[in-house]
Design a protein around this motif. Structure first.
Motif, PDB file in Angstrom:
ATOM      1  N   GLY A  86       0.821  -1.213   0.000  1.00 48.06           N
ATOM      2  CA  GLY A  86       0.000   0.000   0.000  1.00 48.06           C
ATOM      3  C   GLY A  86       0.850   1.255   0.000  1.00 48.06           C
ATOM      4  O   GLY A  86       0.609   2.185  -0.781  1.00 48.06           O
ATOM      5  N   HIS A  87       1.860   1.285   0.870  1.00 52.46           N
ATOM      6  CA  HIS A  87       2.732   2.455   0.924  1.00 52.46           C
ATOM      7  C   HIS A  87       3.557   2.583  -0.362  1.00 52.46           C
ATOM      8  O   HIS A  87       3.772   3.693  -0.852  1.00 52.46           O
ATOM      9  CB  HIS A  87       3.646   2.407   2.149  1.00 52.46           C
ATOM     10  N   GLY A  88       3.986   1.452  -0.908  1.00 55.87           N
ATOM     11  CA  GLY A  88       4.735   1.484  -2.167  1.00 55.87           C
ATOM     12  C   GLY A  88       3.908   2.082  -3.303  1.00 55.87           C
ATOM     13  O   GLY A  88       4.407   2.886  -4.095  1.00 55.87           O
ATOM     14  N   LEU A  89       2.637   1.703  -3.372  1.00 58.03           N
ATOM     15  CA  LEU A  89       1.752   2.260  -4.403  1.00 58.03           C
ATOM     16  C   LEU A  89       1.508   3.753  -4.185  1.00 58.03           C
ATOM     17  O   LEU A  89       1.440   4.522  -5.150  1.00 58.03           O
ATOM     18  CB  LEU A  89       0.428   1.499  -4.446  1.00 58.03           C
ATOM     19  N   LEU A  90       1.397   4.174  -2.921  1.00 55.27           N
ATOM     20  CA  LEU A  90       1.248   5.607  -2.640  1.00 55.27           C
ATOM     21  C   LEU A  90       2.480   6.377  -3.103  1.00 55.27           C
ATOM     22  O   LEU A  90       2.362   7.408  -3.766  1.00 55.27           O
ATOM     23  CB  LEU A  90       1.013   5.837  -1.148  1.00 55.27           C
ATOM     24  N   TYR A  91       3.663   5.886  -2.769  1.00 51.65           N
ATOM     25  CA  TYR A  91       4.901   6.548  -3.201  1.00 51.65           C
ATOM     26  C   TYR A  91       5.000   6.566  -4.725  1.00 51.65           C
ATOM     27  O   TYR A  91       5.375   7.576  -5.316  1.00 51.65           O
ATOM     28  CB  TYR A  91       6.134   5.854  -2.613  1.00 51.65           C
ATOM     29  N   LEU A  92       4.667   5.440  -5.359  1.00 50.63           N
ATOM     30  CA  LEU A  92       4.707   5.384  -6.821  1.00 50.63           C
ATOM     31  C   LEU A  92       3.767   6.425  -7.417  1.00 50.63           C
ATOM     32  O   LEU A  92       4.145   7.160  -8.341  1.00 50.63           O
ATOM     33  CB  LEU A  92       4.333   3.980  -7.304  1.00 50.63           C
ATOM     34  N   GLY A  93       2.571   6.505  -6.880  1.00 49.38           N
ATOM     35  CA  GLY A  93       1.617   7.506  -7.366  1.00 49.38           C
ATOM     36  C   GLY A  93       2.126   8.923  -7.180  1.00 49.38           C
ATOM     37  O   GLY A  93       1.998   9.766  -8.070  1.00 49.38           O
ATOM     38  N   MET A  94       2.724   9.192  -6.015  1.00 48.03           N
ATOM     39  CA  MET A  94       3.243  10.540  -5.747  1.00 48.03           C
ATOM     40  C   MET A  94       4.421  10.886  -6.654  1.00 48.03           C
ATOM     41  O   MET A  94       4.654  12.064  -6.935  1.00 48.03           O
ATOM     42  CB  MET A  94       3.644  10.672  -4.272  1.00 48.03           C
ATOM     43  N   PRO A 138      -6.064  10.066 -15.085  1.00 47.14           N
ATOM     44  CA  PRO A 138      -6.492   8.753 -14.560  1.00 47.14           C
ATOM     45  C   PRO A 138      -5.655   8.295 -13.359  1.00 47.14           C
ATOM     46  O   PRO A 138      -6.189   7.701 -12.422  1.00 47.14           O
ATOM     47  CB  PRO A 138      -6.313   7.798 -15.743  1.00 47.14           C
ATOM     48  N   ILE A 139      -4.365   8.593 -13.376  1.00 43.12           N
ATOM     49  CA  ILE A 139      -3.520   8.216 -12.240  1.00 43.12           C
ATOM     50  C   ILE A 139      -3.927   9.018 -11.003  1.00 43.12           C
ATOM     51  O   ILE A 139      -3.881   8.506  -9.887  1.00 43.12           O
ATOM     52  CB  ILE A 139      -2.023   8.390 -12.586  1.00 43.12           C
ATOM     53  N   ALA A 140      -4.350  10.265 -11.209  1.00 38.83           N
ATOM     54  CA  ALA A 140      -4.816  11.079 -10.076  1.00 38.83           C
ATOM     55  C   ALA A 140      -6.015  10.415  -9.401  1.00 38.83           C
ATOM     56  O   ALA A 140      -6.109  10.404  -8.166  1.00 38.83           O
ATOM     57  CB  ALA A 140      -5.176  12.487 -10.542  1.00 38.83           C
ATOM     58  N   TRP A 141      -6.912   9.869 -10.196  1.00 33.01           N
ATOM     59  CA  TRP A 141      -8.074   9.187  -9.620  1.00 33.01           C
ATOM     60  C   TRP A 141      -7.638   7.940  -8.851  1.00 33.01           C
ATOM     61  O   TRP A 141      -8.174   7.658  -7.768  1.00 33.01           O
ATOM     62  CB  TRP A 141      -9.086   8.825 -10.706  1.00 33.01           C
ATOM     63  N   LEU A 142      -6.677   7.201  -9.390  1.00 31.50           N
ATOM     64  CA  LEU A 142      -6.166   6.023  -8.685  1.00 31.50           C
ATOM     65  C   LEU A 142      -5.473   6.431  -7.376  1.00 31.50           C
ATOM     66  O   LEU A 142      -5.646   5.773  -6.347  1.00 31.50           O
ATOM     67  CB  LEU A 142      -5.203   5.238  -9.574  1.00 31.50           C
ATOM     68  N   LEU A 143      -4.699   7.516  -7.433  1.00 30.28           N
ATOM     69  CA  LEU A 143      -4.032   8.004  -6.237  1.00 30.28           C
ATOM     70  C   LEU A 143      -5.068   8.431  -5.189  1.00 30.28           C
ATOM     71  O   LEU A 143      -4.895   8.164  -3.999  1.00 30.28           O
ATOM     72  CB  LEU A 143      -3.080   9.159  -6.574  1.00 30.28           C
ATOM     73  N   LEU A 144      -6.141   9.060  -5.634  1.00 27.99           N
ATOM     74  CA  LEU A 144      -7.209   9.451  -4.711  1.00 27.99           C
ATOM     75  C   LEU A 144      -7.801   8.221  -4.022  1.00 27.99           C
ATOM     76  O   LEU A 144      -8.055   8.245  -2.810  1.00 27.99           O
ATOM     77  CB  LEU A 144      -8.295  10.237  -5.451  1.00 27.99           C
ATOM     78  N   LEU A 145      -8.003   7.143  -4.758  1.00 29.29           N
ATOM     79  CA  LEU A 145      -8.508   5.903  -4.163  1.00 29.29           C
ATOM     80  C   LEU A 145      -7.511   5.331  -3.151  1.00 29.29           C
ATOM     81  O   LEU A 145      -7.905   4.865  -2.074  1.00 29.29           O
ATOM     82  CB  LEU A 145      -8.806   4.861  -5.248  1.00 29.29           C
ATOM     83  N   LEU A 146      -6.219   5.371  -3.494  1.00 33.27           N
ATOM     84  CA  LEU A 146      -5.193   4.899  -2.562  1.00 33.27           C
ATOM     85  C   LEU A 146      -5.175   5.741  -1.288  1.00 33.27           C
ATOM     86  O   LEU A 146      -5.037   5.210  -0.180  1.00 33.27           O
ATOM     87  CB  LEU A 146      -3.815   4.932  -3.221  1.00 33.27           C
ATOM     88  N   ILE A 147      -5.304   7.045  -1.446  1.00 33.37           N
ATOM     89  CA  ILE A 147      -5.327   7.940  -0.293  1.00 33.37           C
ATOM     90  C   ILE A 147      -6.544   7.630   0.580  1.00 33.37           C
ATOM     91  O   ILE A 147      -6.441   7.560   1.808  1.00 33.37           O
ATOM     92  CB  ILE A 147      -5.313   9.414  -0.731  1.00 33.37           C
ATOM     93  N   ALA A 148      -7.689   7.437  -0.047  1.00 36.82           N
ATOM     94  CA  ALA A 148      -8.906   7.100   0.704  1.00 36.82           C
ATOM     95  C   ALA A 148      -8.703   5.789   1.466  1.00 36.82           C
ATOM     96  O   ALA A 148      -9.104   5.672   2.634  1.00 36.82           O
ATOM     97  CB  ALA A 148     -10.107   7.012  -0.237  1.00 36.82           C
ATOM     98  N   GLY A 149      -8.073   4.814   0.827  1.00 35.82           N
ATOM     99  CA  GLY A 149      -7.775   3.545   1.504  1.00 35.82           C
ATOM    100  C   GLY A 149      -6.817   3.735   2.656  1.00 35.82           C
ATOM    101  O   GLY A 149      -6.982   3.136   3.731  1.00 35.82           O
ATOM    102  N   VAL A 151      -6.298   6.507   4.459  1.00 35.66           N
ATOM    103  CA  VAL A 151      -7.018   7.193   5.540  1.00 35.66           C
ATOM    104  C   VAL A 151      -7.987   6.219   6.211  1.00 35.66           C
ATOM    105  O   VAL A 151      -8.072   6.160   7.450  1.00 35.66           O
ATOM    106  CB  VAL A 151      -7.766   8.440   5.012  1.00 35.66           C
ATOM    107  N   GLY A 152      -8.693   5.444   5.395  1.00 39.25           N
ATOM    108  CA  GLY A 152      -9.635   4.464   5.938  1.00 39.25           C
ATOM    109  C   GLY A 152      -8.961   3.444   6.845  1.00 39.25           C
ATOM    110  O   GLY A 152      -9.469   3.127   7.930  1.00 39.25           O
ATOM    111  N   MET A 153      -7.797   2.957   6.438  1.00 40.24           N
ATOM    112  CA  MET A 153      -7.077   1.985   7.268  1.00 40.24           C
ATOM    113  C   MET A 153      -6.568   2.624   8.557  1.00 40.24           C
ATOM    114  O   MET A 153      -6.591   1.998   9.624  1.00 40.24           O
ATOM    115  CB  MET A 153      -5.924   1.351   6.482  1.00 40.24           C
ATOM    116  N   ALA A 154      -6.101   3.865   8.467  1.00 45.60           N
ATOM    117  CA  ALA A 154      -5.642   4.564   9.681  1.00 45.60           C
ATOM    118  C   ALA A 154      -6.801   4.713  10.662  1.00 45.60           C
ATOM    119  O   ALA A 154      -6.635   4.477  11.874  1.00 45.60           O
ATOM    120  CB  ALA A 154      -5.067   5.934   9.319  1.00 45.60           C
ATOM    121  N   LEU A 155      -7.976   5.063  10.160  1.00 43.12           N
ATOM    122  CA  LEU A 155      -9.150   5.212  11.028  1.00 43.12           C
ATOM    123  C   LEU A 155      -9.610   3.854  11.573  1.00 43.12           C
ATOM    124  O   LEU A 155     -10.020   3.759  12.740  1.00 43.12           O
ATOM    125  CB  LEU A 155     -10.277   5.916  10.281  1.00 43.12           C
TER     126      LEU A 155
END
Length: 170
Positions: A86-94, A138-149, A151-155
């Motif tokens: 999950g973190h790897g995909l976030l970094y890749l997206g960023m 399209p990658i921005a939308w995928l990154l938004l989904l990753l961010i939501a995930g 945040v959701g996991m942190a909560l």
């Protein structure tokens, strides 16, 4: 300053929350699509999109170097493989977001201007760059989904599992 097995250090937390704020700002770009950006968000925040994207790219590189340097000190999470993915995909997206953004701008011939400095002059478009750069949205939308995930996991960890996962980054 350094991370510990119990908690992320000052620099890690500063980079995390600072980048969260900047990425949140970047996501306001979606409002640019409403009424052709003719509103306060489109006129005051969106014009900084390219410059903030360049800053995020620099911060991602700093953050990656810092994370690698701190890897043995950082708090451990379970299950490790899923968290790392999950973190790897976030970094890749960023990383990919600013790269595709620059490719789109240069590919379309707009050049690149960051915080008022012209880094790449306007010129003829480069079709292959524009084509790859078109993946930016399209990658921005995928990154938004990753961010939501994320945040959701942190909560979930904080409110359901009631562990210290979120507290380590606060």
């Amino acid at each position: 300053m350094n991370d510990t097995p119990q908690r992320y250090g000052t620099l890690s937390r500063l980079l995390h929350w600072g980048m969260a704020l900047l990425i949140g700002w970047q996501l306001l770009k979606i409002f640019d699509r409403i009424n052709d950006g003719e509103h306060w968000v489109g006129q005051t925040l969106v014009p900084w999109h390219v410059s903030i994207g360049a800053l995020i790219m620099l911060l991602v590189i700093i953050r990656l170097v810092w994370a690698i340097k701190q890897k043995d000190n950082r708090p451990r999470s379970e299950p490790v493989a899923l968290v790392k993915a999950g973190h790897g995909l976030l970094y890749l997206g960023m990383l990919v977001m600013p790269i595709t953004g620059v490719m789109y701008l240069v590919g379309k011939g707009y050049g690149l201007k960051v915080f008022g400095m012209q880094l790449i002059a306007r010129g003829d478009g480069v079709e292959w760059m524009a084509s790859l750069g078109s993946l930016h949205s399209p990658i921005a939308w995928l990154l938004l989904l990753l961010i939501a995930g994320h945040v959701g996991m942190a909560l979930l960890h904080h409110f359901v599992k009631k562990d210290d996962t979120l507290k380590r980054m606060l």
